[in-house]
Design an enzyme around this catalytic site. Sequence first.
Site, PDB file in Angstrom:
ATOM      1  CE  LYS A   9     -51.643 -10.148  59.964  1.00 46.39           C
ATOM      2  NZ  LYS A   9     -51.660 -10.867  61.242  1.00 46.39           N
ATOM      3  NE  ARG A  47     -51.581 -17.188  59.272  1.00 48.86           N
ATOM      4  CZ  ARG A  47     -52.247 -16.427  58.398  1.00 48.86           C
ATOM      5  NH1 ARG A  47     -51.868 -15.183  58.162  1.00 48.86           N
ATOM      6  NH2 ARG A  47     -53.296 -16.908  57.761  1.00 48.86           N
TER       7      ARG A  47
HETATM    8  C1  PT1 Z   1     -52.033 -14.247  62.570  1.00 47.07           C
HETATM    9  C2  PT1 Z   1     -53.045 -14.384  61.555  1.00 47.07           C
HETATM   10  C3  PT1 Z   1     -53.744 -15.629  61.496  1.00 47.07           C
HETATM   11  N1  PT1 Z   1     -53.376 -13.382  60.693  1.00 47.07           N
HETATM   12  C4  PT1 Z   1     -52.463 -16.450  63.288  1.00 47.07           C
HETATM   13  N2  PT1 Z   1     -53.428 -16.637  62.364  1.00 47.07           N
HETATM   14  C5  PT1 Z   1     -54.365 -13.573  59.802  1.00 47.07           C
HETATM   15  N3  PT1 Z   1     -52.163 -17.449  64.166  1.00 47.07           N
HETATM   16  C6  PT1 Z   1     -55.040 -14.797  59.745  1.00 47.07           C
HETATM   17  C7  PT1 Z   1     -54.025  -5.907  58.549  1.00 47.07           C
HETATM   18  O1  PT1 Z   1     -53.899  -5.144  59.517  1.00 47.07           O
HETATM   19  O2  PT1 Z   1     -51.347 -13.133  62.704  1.00 47.07           O
HETATM   20  N4  PT1 Z   1     -51.780 -15.268  63.408  1.00 47.07           N
HETATM   21  N5  PT1 Z   1     -54.724 -15.806  60.579  1.00 47.07           N
HETATM   22  C8  PT1 Z   1     -54.733 -12.439  58.860  1.00 47.07           C
HETATM   23  N6  PT1 Z   1     -55.317 -11.364  59.604  1.00 47.07           N
HETATM   24  C9  PT1 Z   1     -55.053 -10.018  59.323  1.00 47.07           C
HETATM   25  C10 PT1 Z   1     -55.116  -9.067  60.343  1.00 47.07           C
HETATM   26  C11 PT1 Z   1     -54.686  -9.625  58.038  1.00 47.07           C
HETATM   27  C12 PT1 Z   1     -54.784  -7.749  60.098  1.00 47.07           C
HETATM   28  C13 PT1 Z   1     -54.385  -8.298  57.770  1.00 47.07           C
HETATM   29  C14 PT1 Z   1     -54.409  -7.342  58.809  1.00 47.07           C
HETATM   30  O3  PT1 Z   1     -53.784  -5.565  57.386  1.00 47.07           O
END
Ligand code: PT1
Length: 282
Positions: free
Chosen positions: A224, A258
């Site tokens: 992230k 995750r």
């Molecule tokens: C998470 C999650 C998810 N993240 C759960 N499900 C994502 N339960 C998708 C960035 O800042 O943490 N928990 N499902 C992916 N989401 C992101 C958010 C991907 C922020 C990248 C960023 O780069």
Amino acid sequence: MLWSNRRRPLDLARRGAVLGILNVTPDSFSDGGQHLAVERAVAHGLQMLAEGAEIIDVGGESTRPGAAAVGAEEELQRVLPVVRGLRAAAPEALLSIDTSKAVVAEAALAAGADIINDITALRGDPAMRALAASSGAGVCLMHMQGEPGTMQAAPHYDDVVTDVRRFLAERLAVLAAAGVAAERVVLDPGIGFGKTPQHNLQLAARQRELLALGRPLLLGWSRKSTLGVVTGRPVAERLPASLAAALSAVVHGATVLRVHDVAATVDALKVWRAIDEAGAAT
Ligand code: PT1
């Protein structure tokens, strides 16, 4: 123990279970057509299981910052054949479905998924609560401020940890009233969902305040942008940073991690566990 399918329970009292990310979006497996894409996605899920993932999280809609929503039909076409294929090839595996749509979750559960991972904490679709209650599925309740399209515009909190904790407590209560027992629920502070890097880092440092809610925690740090801000690395070079964040999460009490990079995370966790057990034995 609480997340399980009929064949296999997952011990959530034991910290450090890996949930492998299986994105089934057009940019991930689709060069070569739909049939090949399904085969490749299933193969990648099986690979992550062989590397030691306890759960595979199948998602057909990107929710990273700025992502656009997709329709239910499109999402169903992406994820259902993959859930079916994984269930057939890996009867023991725990499968979660990363969706905010009740029709998608319902079809995925019917096709063999065990857990609903809904980034809206079951607020996005009014039918999701009843489905969670009637299906008996496991649930991941995640905190998000705003919506993926706009959530990074101006995140604001009085105190991010207190606010996230209050939100998760409220959602636990709403679900309990709807007939979803707390024993089925894992909580997630939602790293990167309507939060600045500083907010995310505070949540990591003060994870114990969330553990006080009495439920296991799931953390998603893998690749992230906060890790990019801390290290100056682009997304393709964030594995070391992701491992450090995953280990920090488990040291601070996380149960489920995750991740994209299952084999590397499993190795890191083996070292942490060996140290932890050596400490416990003395
Ligand atoms: C998470 C999650 C998810 N993240 C759960 N499900 C994502 N339960 C998708 C960035 O800042 O943490 N928990 N499902 C992916 N989401 C992101 C958010 C991907 C922020 C990248 C960023 O780069």
